[in-house]
Design a protein around this motif. Sequence first.
Motif, PDB file in Angstrom:
ATOM      1  N   VAL A   1       3.917  -5.722  -8.364  1.00 48.46           N
ATOM      2  CA  VAL A   1       4.344  -6.970  -7.400  1.00 48.46           C
ATOM      3  C   VAL A   1       4.159  -6.783  -6.129  1.00 48.46           C
ATOM      4  O   VAL A   1       4.661  -5.715  -5.512  1.00 48.46           O
ATOM      5  CB  VAL A   1       5.839  -6.999  -7.702  1.00 48.46           C
ATOM      6  N   LEU A   2       3.572  -7.739  -5.563  1.00 49.03           N
ATOM      7  CA  LEU A   2       3.350  -7.616  -4.016  1.00 49.03           C
ATOM      8  C   LEU A   2       3.935  -8.855  -3.454  1.00 49.03           C
ATOM      9  O   LEU A   2       3.892  -9.997  -3.825  1.00 49.03           O
ATOM     10  CB  LEU A   2       1.537  -7.794  -3.686  1.00 49.03           C
ATOM     11  N   GLN A   3       4.618  -8.530  -2.324  1.00 47.00           N
ATOM     12  CA  GLN A   3       5.608  -9.634  -1.487  1.00 47.00           C
ATOM     13  C   GLN A   3       4.741  -9.469  -0.207  1.00 47.00           C
ATOM     14  O   GLN A   3       4.758  -8.425   0.407  1.00 47.00           O
ATOM     15  CB  GLN A   3       7.028  -9.363  -1.671  1.00 47.00           C
ATOM     16  N   LEU A   4       4.067 -10.437   0.274  1.00 48.08           N
ATOM     17  CA  LEU A   4       3.419 -10.756   1.448  1.00 48.08           C
ATOM     18  C   LEU A   4       3.692 -11.550   2.077  1.00 48.08           C
ATOM     19  O   LEU A   4       3.929 -12.918   1.946  1.00 48.08           O
ATOM     20  CB  LEU A   4       1.939 -10.665   1.055  1.00 48.08           C
ATOM     21  N   GLU A   5       4.020 -11.295   3.703  1.00 50.37           N
ATOM     22  CA  GLU A   5       4.260 -12.332   4.512  1.00 50.37           C
ATOM     23  C   GLU A   5       3.042 -12.901   5.119  1.00 50.37           C
ATOM     24  O   GLU A   5       2.438 -12.145   5.884  1.00 50.37           O
ATOM     25  CB  GLU A   5       5.373 -11.952   5.725  1.00 50.37           C
ATOM     26  N   LEU A   6       2.747 -14.150   4.878  1.00 51.49           N
ATOM     27  CA  LEU A   6       1.507 -14.641   5.269  1.00 51.49           C
ATOM     28  C   LEU A   6       1.536 -15.272   6.723  1.00 51.49           C
ATOM     29  O   LEU A   6       2.596 -15.527   7.317  1.00 51.49           O
ATOM     30  CB  LEU A   6       0.970 -15.734   4.323  1.00 51.49           C
TER      31      LEU A   6
ATOM     32  N   TYR B 155       4.689  -6.239   4.403  1.00 47.11           N
ATOM     33  CA  TYR B 155       4.451  -6.305   2.564  1.00 47.11           C
ATOM     34  C   TYR B 155       5.144  -5.441   1.965  1.00 47.11           C
ATOM     35  O   TYR B 155       5.697  -4.347   2.708  1.00 47.11           O
ATOM     36  CB  TYR B 155       2.922  -6.258   2.293  1.00 47.11           C
ATOM     37  N   THR B 156       5.489  -5.413   0.873  1.00 46.13           N
ATOM     38  CA  THR B 156       5.963  -4.340  -0.317  1.00 46.13           C
ATOM     39  C   THR B 156       5.179  -4.407  -1.456  1.00 46.13           C
ATOM     40  O   THR B 156       4.676  -5.664  -1.852  1.00 46.13           O
ATOM     41  CB  THR B 156       7.364  -4.480  -0.431  1.00 46.13           C
ATOM     42  N   VAL B 157       4.770  -3.267  -1.985  1.00 42.07           N
ATOM     43  CA  VAL B 157       4.136  -3.459  -3.326  1.00 42.07           C
ATOM     44  C   VAL B 157       4.982  -2.387  -4.126  1.00 42.07           C
ATOM     45  O   VAL B 157       5.398  -1.267  -3.895  1.00 42.07           O
ATOM     46  CB  VAL B 157       2.833  -2.768  -3.142  1.00 42.07           C
ATOM     47  N   THR B 158       5.467  -3.032  -5.309  1.00 38.52           N
ATOM     48  CA  THR B 158       6.136  -2.084  -6.324  1.00 38.52           C
ATOM     49  C   THR B 158       5.385  -2.149  -7.649  1.00 38.52           C
ATOM     50  O   THR B 158       4.806  -2.949  -8.014  1.00 38.52           O
ATOM     51  CB  THR B 158       7.570  -2.810  -6.559  1.00 38.52           C
ATOM     52  N   HIS B 159       5.501  -0.818  -8.271  1.00 36.22           N
ATOM     53  CA  HIS B 159       4.834  -0.781  -9.565  1.00 36.22           C
ATOM     54  C   HIS B 159       5.771  -0.497 -10.563  1.00 36.22           C
ATOM     55  O   HIS B 159       6.886   0.313 -10.361  1.00 36.22           O
ATOM     56  CB  HIS B 159       3.830   0.452  -9.538  1.00 36.22           C
TER      57      HIS B 159
ATOM     58  N   ASN C  63      -7.985   1.256  -1.940  1.00 35.33           N
ATOM     59  CA  ASN C  63      -8.614   0.441  -0.836  1.00 35.33           C
ATOM     60  C   ASN C  63      -7.664  -0.567  -0.402  1.00 35.33           C
ATOM     61  O   ASN C  63      -7.661  -0.945   0.739  1.00 35.33           O
ATOM     62  CB  ASN C  63      -9.861  -0.177  -1.147  1.00 35.33           C
ATOM     63  N   VAL C  64      -7.397  -1.390  -1.436  1.00 33.11           N
ATOM     64  CA  VAL C  64      -6.396  -2.570  -1.037  1.00 33.11           C
ATOM     65  C   VAL C  64      -5.193  -2.074  -0.445  1.00 33.11           C
ATOM     66  O   VAL C  64      -4.563  -2.594   0.500  1.00 33.11           O
ATOM     67  CB  VAL C  64      -5.943  -3.719  -2.462  1.00 33.11           C
ATOM     68  N   HIS C  65      -4.424  -0.916  -0.610  1.00 31.38           N
ATOM     69  CA  HIS C  65      -3.173  -0.572   0.077  1.00 31.38           C
ATOM     70  C   HIS C  65      -3.554   0.054   1.417  1.00 31.38           C
ATOM     71  O   HIS C  65      -2.816  -0.135   2.329  1.00 31.38           O
ATOM     72  CB  HIS C  65      -2.833   0.863  -0.798  1.00 31.38           C
ATOM     73  N   LYS C  66      -4.874   0.411   1.775  1.00 28.43           N
ATOM     74  CA  LYS C  66      -5.446   0.704   2.982  1.00 28.43           C
ATOM     75  C   LYS C  66      -5.416  -0.563   3.849  1.00 28.43           C
ATOM     76  O   LYS C  66      -5.204  -0.672   5.209  1.00 28.43           O
ATOM     77  CB  LYS C  66      -6.658   1.505   3.161  1.00 28.43           C
ATOM     78  N   ARG C  67      -6.004  -1.482   3.018  1.00 26.78           N
ATOM     79  CA  ARG C  67      -6.221  -2.958   3.973  1.00 26.78           C
ATOM     80  C   ARG C  67      -4.834  -3.487   4.389  1.00 26.78           C
ATOM     81  O   ARG C  67      -4.669  -4.116   5.452  1.00 26.78           O
ATOM     82  CB  ARG C  67      -6.902  -3.751   2.895  1.00 26.78           C
ATOM     83  N   LEU C  68      -3.903  -3.330   3.421  1.00 24.71           N
ATOM     84  CA  LEU C  68      -2.523  -3.875   3.416  1.00 24.71           C
ATOM     85  C   LEU C  68      -2.074  -3.303   4.745  1.00 24.71           C
ATOM     86  O   LEU C  68      -1.389  -3.672   5.442  1.00 24.71           O
ATOM     87  CB  LEU C  68      -1.718  -3.646   2.395  1.00 24.71           C
ATOM     88  N   ASP C  69      -2.107  -1.939   4.719  1.00 22.41           N
ATOM     89  CA  ASP C  69      -1.537  -1.102   5.922  1.00 22.41           C
ATOM     90  C   ASP C  69      -2.141  -1.433   7.199  1.00 22.41           C
ATOM     91  O   ASP C  69      -1.330  -1.475   8.235  1.00 22.41           O
ATOM     92  CB  ASP C  69      -1.976   0.231   5.410  1.00 22.41           C
ATOM     93  N   ILE C  70      -3.301  -1.763   7.129  1.00 28.05           N
ATOM     94  CA  ILE C  70      -4.004  -2.052   8.587  1.00 28.05           C
ATOM     95  C   ILE C  70      -3.857  -3.741   9.074  1.00 28.05           C
ATOM     96  O   ILE C  70      -3.309  -4.014  10.046  1.00 28.05           O
ATOM     97  CB  ILE C  70      -5.750  -1.952   8.327  1.00 28.05           C
TER      98      ILE C  70
END
Length: 407
Positions: A387-392, A373-377, A360-367
């Motif tokens: 690791v989440l890198q997010l431009e605020l 943003y980038t998410v690496t596992h 669900n959080v991936h869907k929210r990030l996409d929207i």
Amino acid sequence: MGSDERKPDVKPAKRTLLDRLIARTSHLPLLARITLHAINILLIAGIDVGIVHLTVGNDWPVLIPLVGLLVSHNMLVFYGTVYWALPNFFYKRRLGWLTLISLLTFWGAYLLNRTAIFNVEPTLPKATQYITRIQSILGPAGIFGCFISLRVFLWNFAFTLVAPLIPLGIKIMQGTMIFRQKQFDLKRNRLLLDRDNTLLKMNFLKAQVSPHFLFNTLNSIYSRMIDVDDQGADLVLRLAELMRYNLYEANVARVPLGREMDYLKSYVILEQARHGHQLAVSFNSSAVPTPTGCLIAPLILSAFVENAFKHGIKSAAGGAYILIDAHLEKNVLRFVVENSLNRGLTITTARRAGGVGLANVHKRLDIQYAGRYTVTHDITDDYYRVVLQLELDAVSEKAGSDPTLAV
């Protein structure tokens, strides 16, 4: 919903035989619609041939052009009325425009008929007699004769509208009934929507009672525990703050980053207290200044932390740990969550344990943060790290200018 609540009595309307007939004829298959159009064209053409034959007989030099003219503008009158005039003017009650178009159509048909009558050359006596008589009527009437002479008006009406009148009348009746049925269904749907909105408002108001009651109860417990168990009282206070944030502060599009960090800190403290010594937790947010001047979607980070607590404890046999690190540079947040894994777990099991709760959080990030943003596992035998890198968003960009922040 309690059994004592009564819903407004909005019963579905009974479908009569006429309603079912309308529904069937308005959703006919393609082949059936083509067949009906063919029958309609043949009917109009047959009536036109009959009218012209009665007046001029078998005089082909007159019969053929008059039949071609009548069939052409009768088709134009029928299909123009059904598919253009009725939907755009009659059903929308623009009767003034409909009247003007009808008069112009009638006049245009008269000019075409008049031109044809004065240009055909009959060869048989019956046709010659008819054409000569009509020319003697139309000649003195002039080009506006269909409006100033009753005889010319009736002749033009019979010559122009008799053929399409019957199918047009049927089509108008059917279209009117379908339109009225749709209007009725629309009103009924509005009533049902109003009912549902009313029930939602009632349930929302009732739902407000429970949180207030719970907050008051937690405050009472806190006030009783503050002098007896300082740590327990602090946990009660943090639980109340978590609930208040979820209910009243997280219903906006963006919140201050510092407020989200406070929420995560309280959540981590409560979870650590719940698991005790079997879990080592490290939460580092020192690289996030207070205040930050940045905004973030509420509860977007908590999903990663909750996932770590949910699966990290379960999958680690002993010495379980969770590491959380938040680092802000300019307006880019780097958020790292790592939890221990059991060495006996396969990579597939670990991936499933770490990934299911994050859908669900991936869907929210996409929207909400598409392209920002980038998410690496990272999965090993010993740990799972995300690791989440997010431009605020900056406060100056959103808080003062975006009226859509409140939901």
